[in-house]
Design an enzyme around this catalytic site. Sequence first.
Site: not given
Ligand code: ZN
Length: 612
Positions: A501, A425-426, A429
């Site tokens: 998010d 997930h990170e 980003h």
């Molecule tokens: Zn996030």
Amino acid sequence: MMKTLYKNIFWATLTLIIVAVSFSLLFNTATPPTQMSLSDLAMKINAGDVTAISVQGNDLSITLKGGDQAVAKKESELGLTQSLVNFGVAAKALTAVNVTVNDNSGFQFWMGILVPIILQLLVLGLIFWFFFRQARTGANQAFNFGKANIRMFHSFKERVTFKDVAGLKEAKQELEEVVDFLKHPKKFLDMGARIPRGVLLMGSPGTGKTLLARAVAGEAGVPFFHISASEFVEMFVGVGASRTRDAFMTAKKAAPSILFIDEIDAIGRERGAGVGGGHDEREQTLNQILVEMDGFDRDSNVIVLAATNRPDILDKALLRPGRFDRRVVLDLPDIKDREAILAIHGKGKPLGSDVDLKKVAVRTPGFSGADLANLMNESSILAARNGRTSIAQNDLYDSIEKVLLGPERKNRVITETERKKTAFHEAGHALVATSLKDADPVHKVSIISRGRAGGYTLKLPLEEQHLRTRNQFLTDIAVAMGGYVAEKTVFGDVSTGASSDLKTATQLARALVTQYGMSDDLGPQTFGDSQELVFLGKEISTERNYSEAVAAKIDEEVKKLIDRGHEAAQKIITTRKKVLDAIASTLMEKETLEQDEFNALVGKFHLKPLAI
Ligand code: ZN
Ligand code: ADP
Ligand code: MG
């Protein structure tokens, strides 16, 4: 309270007893001399048995021949001689008696009247004294409310230095300067520099804010005054302000010194927040702090450190230059720092030969310094309970669970799959952010949970920006979607981790359309009247001032913008999947990537910046 009451009752009773006893001693002589009638006395005088008579008023004290004592009363209207003559005493017999007449208005007479009165007054006085004393202690306590309950640490035994604080490198660097100011103020003053007034330490609970503040004092070798902001606020109005004054005065007297205000968010909340039943007292206290900080002379050598875990709700006036204008962020420790913290708290504890603190650090993502200190302590308790003389690796592992399952940490348990999800997930980003031309550079990527987020990617603009362009907003939306897209691409499923998010992306898109007039179809126009409401912090309420048709149009535009961000993120993640994998696996290993490490990692792939 009850205790003092009992004590007073005891004393009052005791006094009464003493008074009663003295009365009886004074007025009831233990063995009263024999009473004698005047006729008896006359007979005795005639018989020559009486040697002396002492007259006092109507009382006669008689001394008989054998030395015995007796008393008698005469008639008050007549003199003694006349009375005796009336009873038939021969004048000749009377001359043999030694008669002395004592003045009736003498000392004893007055004492007889005064003593009872004086004693009664004394008893009353004592009773009053008790009541007054009690009232006075109460009053004193009330006056003491205004005194700050300030604690001072400067004995060398409890001295803490930077060596006792593991990790927190940036925070320490920042505070190094403060230490320098305290140690050599002249150096800075000669340069015309202003000594920093206030430093705000921000970080989650247990990250070592209090510890670090004490370490600053320890390094500089100055007195350290510690007060918790919640202690400023009491039931009575005005107490907080006077305590603040007192605390600052004490610190100034001891200058150079450090005044540490812990948990400042207890009073430093944005003023005016709390409509209806707003806490006036808190505002007054806060105002007093501001006044005190402004009142420092240019060279007064007191530095105010404050700690908070809610910097978001602090009043802006606190953060103004000349007040808490320096801010130091304390992050949760990463794997390296966790090992160092464990080592610090393992010092002085008998660690077994199989202990590997690094492995413990690997298993404790999301632990704060306080959690780790607690873990170490639990493991020694565990070892002692099992009758061992040293701590084994398994004690440490078992203690992890104990700390984790403690009441507050239940939701912090991170499974391996969760860690993997967070890493991708990170990475999503971060990858989208580095790929897009208008994105802010990535400063830090981490899978250490922070608040409710599983991990975080910190992007900071290159320079302070007040204006943001439409392209930048679109990029922000795409970056926000990056986590969601990465999860979906890699796992074929999304988790709740992406919800905040999506909220950010939606809010951004909506603001773009309704506030910034940046949508193609609706054009440069704003929609809705937003109003800032200060209520429990800060909240925005929006009043609708447009038609249903426009509302539908806005929704449509918002969707378009989000779709656009989603597509851009999707494209990047599909075409650059290899980079995503690399970032994610490095994150799993190191947990946190600083800017240089991240740049070095993606630099290997020679990515071309893309336009949105
Ligand atoms: Zn996030
Ligand atoms: P905070 O004030 O941020 O809530 P504290 O400073 O009270 O946290 O930290 C609590 C305890 O946790 C400290 O007394 C210390 O034992 C331990 N601790 C926290 N951070 C660290 C650190 N970086 N290095 C060593 N010990 C730490
Ligand atoms: Mg603290």
